[in-house]
Design a protein around this motif. Structure first.
Motif, PDB file in Angstrom:
ATOM      1  N   LEU A  69      43.586  36.168  31.659  1.00 18.43           N
ATOM      2  CA  LEU A  69      44.625  37.178  31.591  1.00 18.43           C
ATOM      3  C   LEU A  69      44.725  37.876  32.949  1.00 18.43           C
ATOM      4  CD1 LEU A  69      46.521  38.460  29.465  1.00 18.43           C
ATOM      5  CD2 LEU A  69      44.738  40.149  29.061  1.00 18.43           C
ATOM      6  N   THR A  70      45.936  38.068  33.431  1.00 17.53           N
ATOM      7  CA  THR A  70      46.141  38.764  34.701  1.00 17.53           C
ATOM      8  C   THR A  70      46.294  40.264  34.454  1.00 17.53           C
ATOM      9  OG1 THR A  70      48.541  38.539  34.571  1.00 17.53           O
ATOM     10  CG2 THR A  70      47.334  36.776  35.711  1.00 17.53           C
ATOM     11  N   THR A  71      46.316  41.025  35.520  1.00 19.84           N
ATOM     12  CA  THR A  71      46.553  42.462  35.407  1.00 19.84           C
ATOM     13  C   THR A  71      47.915  42.712  34.764  1.00 19.84           C
ATOM     14  OG1 THR A  71      45.182  42.872  37.347  1.00 19.84           O
ATOM     15  CG2 THR A  71      46.690  44.627  36.712  1.00 19.84           C
ATOM     16  N   ALA A  72      48.914  41.920  35.152  1.00 22.74           N
ATOM     17  CA  ALA A  72      50.247  42.051  34.541  1.00 22.74           C
ATOM     18  C   ALA A  72      50.180  41.783  33.044  1.00 22.74           C
ATOM     19  CB  ALA A  72      51.227  41.099  35.213  1.00 22.74           C
ATOM     20  N   GLY A  73      49.371  40.821  32.648  1.00 24.19           N
ATOM     21  CA  GLY A  73      49.197  40.512  31.229  1.00 24.19           C
ATOM     22  C   GLY A  73      48.565  41.666  30.478  1.00 24.19           C
ATOM     23  N   ARG A  74      47.532  42.258  31.080  1.00 23.30           N
ATOM     24  CA  ARG A  74      46.864  43.408  30.450  1.00 23.30           C
ATOM     25  C   ARG A  74      47.832  44.573  30.313  1.00 23.30           C
ATOM     26  NH1 ARG A  74      41.816  44.113  29.699  1.00 23.30           N
ATOM     27  NH2 ARG A  74      41.825  46.304  30.265  1.00 23.30           N
ATOM     28  N   GLU A  75      48.579  44.837  31.367  1.00 23.63           N
ATOM     29  CA  GLU A  75      49.506  45.958  31.351  1.00 23.63           C
ATOM     30  C   GLU A  75      50.652  45.735  30.368  1.00 23.63           C
ATOM     31  OE1 GLU A  75      50.386  46.461  35.498  1.00 23.63           O
ATOM     32  OE2 GLU A  75      48.494  47.513  35.867  1.00 23.63           O
ATOM     33  N   SER A  76      51.083  44.483  30.193  1.00 23.58           N
ATOM     34  CA  SER A  76      52.157  44.192  29.238  1.00 23.58           C
ATOM     35  C   SER A  76      51.720  44.469  27.801  1.00 23.58           C
ATOM     36  CB  SER A  76      52.620  42.739  29.370  1.00 23.58           C
ATOM     37  OG  SER A  76      51.670  41.857  28.797  1.00 23.58           O
ATOM     38  N   LEU A  77      50.406  44.449  27.574  1.00 24.02           N
ATOM     39  CA  LEU A  77      49.858  44.723  26.246  1.00 24.02           C
ATOM     40  C   LEU A  77      49.470  46.190  26.071  1.00 24.02           C
ATOM     41  CD1 LEU A  77      47.553  41.605  26.084  1.00 24.02           C
ATOM     42  CD2 LEU A  77      49.628  41.959  24.739  1.00 24.02           C
ATOM     43  N   GLY A  78      49.641  46.990  27.135  1.00 25.72           N
ATOM     44  CA  GLY A  78      49.299  48.398  27.066  1.00 25.72           C
ATOM     45  C   GLY A  78      47.865  48.711  27.458  1.00 25.72           C
ATOM     46  N   PHE A  79      47.160  47.720  28.026  1.00 30.86           N
ATOM     47  CA  PHE A  79      45.791  47.940  28.502  1.00 30.86           C
ATOM     48  C   PHE A  79      45.853  48.371  29.955  1.00 30.86           C
ATOM     49  CE2 PHE A  79      45.123  45.173  24.918  1.00 30.86           C
ATOM     50  CZ  PHE A  79      43.917  45.581  24.378  1.00 30.86           C
ATOM     51  N   GLY A  80      44.780  48.983  30.424  1.00 28.58           N
ATOM     52  CA  GLY A  80      44.691  49.392  31.822  1.00 28.58           C
ATOM     53  C   GLY A  80      44.475  48.187  32.715  1.00 28.58           C
ATOM     54  N   PRO A  81      44.321  48.413  34.006  1.00 28.76           N
ATOM     55  CA  PRO A  81      44.070  47.315  34.947  1.00 28.76           C
ATOM     56  C   PRO A  81      42.804  46.545  34.580  1.00 28.76           C
ATOM     57  CG  PRO A  81      44.476  49.360  36.124  1.00 28.76           C
ATOM     58  CD  PRO A  81      44.380  49.697  34.662  1.00 28.76           C
ATOM     59  N   ASP A  82      42.736  45.329  35.069  1.00 27.75           N
ATOM     60  CA  ASP A  82      41.590  44.446  34.818  1.00 27.75           C
ATOM     61  C   ASP A  82      40.302  45.111  35.289  1.00 27.75           C
ATOM     62  OD1 ASP A  82      39.905  42.324  34.357  1.00 27.75           O
ATOM     63  OD2 ASP A  82      40.857  40.983  35.786  1.00 27.75           O
ATOM     64  N   VAL A  83      39.281  45.004  34.455  1.00 30.18           N
ATOM     65  CA  VAL A  83      37.990  45.599  34.793  1.00 30.18           C
ATOM     66  C   VAL A  83      37.069  44.609  35.482  1.00 30.18           C
ATOM     67  CG1 VAL A  83      38.074  47.322  32.983  1.00 30.18           C
ATOM     68  CG2 VAL A  83      37.143  45.080  32.464  1.00 30.18           C
ATOM     69  N   GLY A  84      37.582  43.457  35.851  1.00 26.53           N
ATOM     70  CA  GLY A  84      36.753  42.440  36.512  1.00 26.53           C
ATOM     71  C   GLY A  84      36.281  41.425  35.510  1.00 26.53           C
ATOM     72  N   GLY A  85      36.536  40.164  35.786  1.00 26.61           N
ATOM     73  CA  GLY A  85      36.181  39.107  34.852  1.00 26.61           C
ATOM     74  C   GLY A  85      34.842  38.491  35.178  1.00 26.61           C
ATOM     75  N   SER A  86      34.605  37.363  34.579  1.00 26.72           N
ATOM     76  CA  SER A  86      33.363  36.631  34.777  1.00 26.72           C
ATOM     77  C   SER A  86      33.267  36.150  36.215  1.00 26.72           C
ATOM     78  CB  SER A  86      33.348  35.439  33.824  1.00 26.72           C
ATOM     79  OG  SER A  86      32.316  34.566  34.146  1.00 26.72           O
ATOM     80  N   VAL A  87      32.132  36.295  36.805  1.00 30.82           N
ATOM     81  CA  VAL A  87      31.912  35.843  38.175  1.00 30.82           C
ATOM     82  C   VAL A  87      31.931  34.329  38.244  1.00 30.82           C
ATOM     83  CG1 VAL A  87      30.264  35.892  40.083  1.00 30.82           C
ATOM     84  CG2 VAL A  87      30.590  37.915  38.685  1.00 30.82           C
ATOM     85  N   ALA A  88      31.594  33.652  37.161  1.00 29.57           N
ATOM     86  CA  ALA A  88      31.479  32.199  37.165  1.00 29.57           C
ATOM     87  C   ALA A  88      32.823  31.498  37.259  1.00 29.57           C
ATOM     88  CB  ALA A  88      30.753  31.728  35.904  1.00 29.57           C
ATOM     89  N   SER A  89      33.899  32.123  36.827  1.00 35.27           N
ATOM     90  CA  SER A  89      35.204  31.482  36.828  1.00 35.27           C
ATOM     91  C   SER A  89      35.907  31.689  38.155  1.00 35.27           C
ATOM     92  CB  SER A  89      36.071  32.050  35.711  1.00 35.27           C
ATOM     93  OG  SER A  89      35.455  31.846  34.485  1.00 35.27           O
ATOM     94  N   MET A  90      36.445  30.610  38.703  1.00 35.00           N
ATOM     95  CA  MET A  90      37.129  30.691  39.972  1.00 35.00           C
ATOM     96  C   MET A  90      38.606  30.388  39.783  1.00 35.00           C
ATOM     97  SD  MET A  90      36.598  28.380  43.352  1.00 35.00           S
ATOM     98  CE  MET A  90      37.497  27.016  42.706  1.00 35.00           C
ATOM     99  N   PRO A  91      39.527  31.304  40.151  1.00 36.17           N
ATOM    100  CA  PRO A  91      40.944  31.025  40.022  1.00 36.17           C
ATOM    101  C   PRO A  91      41.329  29.810  40.851  1.00 36.17           C
ATOM    102  CG  PRO A  91      40.584  33.349  40.437  1.00 36.17           C
ATOM    103  CD  PRO A  91      39.253  32.654  40.616  1.00 36.17           C
ATOM    104  N   VAL A  92      42.260  29.022  40.297  1.00 34.06           N
ATOM    105  CA  VAL A  92      42.724  27.847  41.010  1.00 34.06           C
ATOM    106  C   VAL A  92      44.219  27.870  41.247  1.00 34.06           C
ATOM    107  CG1 VAL A  92      40.850  26.359  40.276  1.00 34.06           C
ATOM    108  CG2 VAL A  92      42.889  26.497  38.883  1.00 34.06           C
ATOM    109  N   ALA A  93      44.896  28.834  40.708  1.00 32.90           N
ATOM    110  CA  ALA A  93      46.328  28.945  40.932  1.00 32.90           C
ATOM    111  C   ALA A  93      46.703  30.409  40.896  1.00 32.90           C
ATOM    112  CB  ALA A  93      47.105  28.196  39.855  1.00 32.90           C
ATOM    113  N   ASP A  94      47.623  30.796  41.780  1.00 29.64           N
ATOM    114  CA  ASP A  94      48.056  32.169  41.796  1.00 29.64           C
ATOM    115  C   ASP A  94      49.328  32.241  42.615  1.00 29.64           C
ATOM    116  OD1 ASP A  94      45.995  35.117  41.761  1.00 29.64           O
ATOM    117  OD2 ASP A  94      48.149  34.955  41.519  1.00 29.64           O
ATOM    118  N   ALA A  95      49.761  33.447  42.902  1.00 28.05           N
ATOM    119  CA  ALA A  95      51.029  33.650  43.569  1.00 28.05           C
ATOM    120  C   ALA A  95      51.037  33.174  45.015  1.00 28.05           C
ATOM    121  CB  ALA A  95      51.398  35.130  43.531  1.00 28.05           C
ATOM    122  N   GLY A  96      49.909  33.198  45.699  1.00 32.31           N
ATOM    123  CA  GLY A  96      49.913  32.817  47.092  1.00 32.31           C
ATOM    124  C   GLY A  96      48.536  32.491  47.599  1.00 32.31           C
TER     125      GLY A  96
END
Length: 176
Positions: A69-96
């Protein structure tokens, strides 16, 4: 548009410490692929490499692939900004290419390709093939993968007339 089922998946991810969206149980491969693609396109989730015991949707040469889930995803659900995810997972796709967390692990072939493409002189397909030990079609596929991740590749010629690729961070940069 995200329906109620999708929103429930996102809400469950927002409430979990790793922010990973679990693949629904019993979902067939074709439906899972379609849902995975839909969630990625919404900018509410980002594709990540996960470890074996984390929720994942499929596997490829990088390993198990999940959705976070991205920060935009959290905010769309009414949650605050991301509190930091698992260190083990590495993003492989994003905006830039320089978005937080999209850099490949150091020492990987992908990191080497990116470093070579960022040099002022760029790199030819032959240079990349020699450095990573891949065939031409695999090397070109890696370049396509970088484009799909939102990175900007420019194509030009060197003094010898060979095609040279360069990775740029600015959409206004022209081929040298």
């Amino acid at each position: 548009m995200i329906d109620e089922m999708h929103q429930a998946l996102l809400k469950t991810a927002a409430e979990s410490p790793d922010q990973l969206i679990a693949r629904p149980v019993g979902l067939n491969t074709r439906a899972a692929k379609a849902l995975f693609a839909k969630l990625r396109k919404t900018a509410l989730a980002v594709e990540v490499v996960v470890i074996e015991d984390e929720p994942h949707w499929h596997s490829d040469e990088r390993g198990p692939i999940g959705l976070r889930l991205t920060t935009a995803g959290r905010e769309s659900l009414g949650f605050g900004p991301d509190v930091g995810g698992s260190v083990a997972s590495m993003p492989v796709a994003d905006a830039g290419p320089d978005s937080a967390g999209t850099k490949p692990r150091s020492g990987t072939k992908q990191a080497l390709i990116i470093a070579m493409l960022r040099r002022d002189e760029g790199a030819t397909v032959g240079d990349l093939m020699a450095a990573i030990g891949w065939l031409a079609h695999s090397t070109r596929a890696a370049l396509t993968g970088l484009r799909k991740r939102g990175m900007i590749l420019t194509k030009g010629c060197d003094a010898e007339g060979r095609t040279v690729y360069r990775l740029t961070d600015d959409t206004t940069t022209e081929a040298r």
